[in-house]
Design a protein around this motif. Sequence first.
Motif, PDB file in Angstrom:
ATOM      1  N   LEU A  12       0.899  -1.328   0.025  1.00 60.46           N
ATOM      2  CA  LEU A  12       0.071  -0.037   0.091  1.00 60.46           C
ATOM      3  C   LEU A  12       0.795   1.085  -0.045  1.00 60.46           C
ATOM      4  O   LEU A  12       0.677   2.214  -0.871  1.00 60.46           O
ATOM      5  N   ALA A  13       2.096   1.270   0.743  1.00 60.66           N
ATOM      6  CA  ALA A  13       2.657   2.497   0.883  1.00 60.66           C
ATOM      7  C   ALA A  13       3.550   2.624  -0.431  1.00 60.66           C
ATOM      8  O   ALA A  13       3.586   3.829  -0.778  1.00 60.66           O
ATOM      9  N   THR A  14       3.504   1.717  -1.267  1.00 62.55           N
ATOM     10  CA  THR A  14       4.228   1.941  -2.690  1.00 62.55           C
ATOM     11  C   THR A  14       3.348   2.671  -3.434  1.00 62.55           C
ATOM     12  O   THR A  14       3.646   3.016  -4.585  1.00 62.55           O
ATOM     13  N   ALA A  15       2.122   2.639  -3.190  1.00 57.37           N
ATOM     14  CA  ALA A  15       1.083   3.279  -3.909  1.00 57.37           C
ATOM     15  C   ALA A  15       1.075   4.720  -4.133  1.00 57.37           C
ATOM     16  O   ALA A  15       0.372   5.403  -4.844  1.00 57.37           O
ATOM     17  N   ALA A  53      -5.872   7.887  -1.429  1.00 56.83           N
ATOM     18  CA  ALA A  53      -7.136   8.134  -1.409  1.00 56.83           C
ATOM     19  C   ALA A  53      -7.462   8.783  -2.911  1.00 56.83           C
ATOM     20  O   ALA A  53      -8.367   8.435  -3.604  1.00 56.83           O
ATOM     21  N   ALA A  54      -6.750  10.092  -3.198  1.00 58.25           N
ATOM     22  CA  ALA A  54      -6.629  10.576  -4.425  1.00 58.25           C
ATOM     23  C   ALA A  54      -6.223   9.817  -5.248  1.00 58.25           C
ATOM     24  O   ALA A  54      -7.017   9.709  -6.467  1.00 58.25           O
ATOM     25  N   ARG A  55      -5.188   8.992  -5.354  1.00 59.65           N
ATOM     26  CA  ARG A  55      -4.764   8.016  -6.398  1.00 59.65           C
ATOM     27  C   ARG A  55      -5.952   6.995  -6.675  1.00 59.65           C
ATOM     28  O   ARG A  55      -6.067   6.600  -7.917  1.00 59.65           O
ATOM     29  N   ALA A  56      -6.710   6.674  -5.703  1.00 59.71           N
ATOM     30  CA  ALA A  56      -7.671   5.706  -5.727  1.00 59.71           C
ATOM     31  C   ALA A  56      -8.978   6.365  -6.701  1.00 59.71           C
ATOM     32  O   ALA A  56      -9.355   5.648  -7.660  1.00 59.71           O
ATOM     33  N   ASP A  57      -8.953   7.517  -6.569  1.00 54.64           N
ATOM     34  CA  ASP A  57     -10.149   8.133  -7.252  1.00 54.64           C
ATOM     35  C   ASP A  57      -9.717   8.189  -9.017  1.00 54.64           C
ATOM     36  O   ASP A  57     -10.584   8.349  -9.772  1.00 54.64           O
ATOM     37  N   LEU A  85     -10.767   3.908   1.058  1.00 56.41           N
ATOM     38  CA  LEU A  85     -10.777   3.896  -0.351  1.00 56.41           C
ATOM     39  C   LEU A  85     -12.224   3.406  -1.066  1.00 56.41           C
ATOM     40  O   LEU A  85     -12.291   3.498  -2.218  1.00 56.41           O
ATOM     41  N   GLY A  86     -13.069   2.894  -0.255  1.00 58.67           N
ATOM     42  CA  GLY A  86     -14.368   3.042  -0.825  1.00 58.67           C
ATOM     43  C   GLY A  86     -14.439   1.753  -1.783  1.00 58.67           C
ATOM     44  O   GLY A  86     -13.824   0.845  -1.563  1.00 58.67           O
TER      45      GLY A  86
END
Length: 141
Positions: A12-15, A53-57, A85-86
């Motif tokens: 997750l941190a690498t994301a 979270a912004a990257r997930a969007d 992250l929804g």
Amino acid sequence: MVGMCITGGFALATALEPSVVASVMSQPVLPAPIGRRGRAALGLNAEDFSTIAARADDGLRVLGLRFTNDRGCPPERFETLRTMLGASFEGIELDSSPGNAAGIAPSAHAVLTVSLVDEPGHPTQVALDRVLALLAAQLRR
């Protein structure tokens, strides 16, 4: 990125890195699940949470795998990911309660390796197939 056990949360941190388009967290055990806060913790600060979270969007997908009876990777950790992250987070929680239908040992921990049963339709094989499908889909975008 695929992280397992001690490196599960590192995936997750690498994301935070824009080139990472998919993060697979298989039984993430760090930070240590001690106390209520520790069971829900992901080892990221608020700024990192916000960035991910912004990257997930924008299309990042995160997949989490755990056995239900695994105290090293408690369910609260996946609840944090669902909240953060929804729909960008998919959690696969495999039944490892005593007497479960798939015969998974209550002590099972390593979804993609030691506890993997390489038989079509077995829950661990279905989980592996989902990991491969997610990676293929995200890398082809």
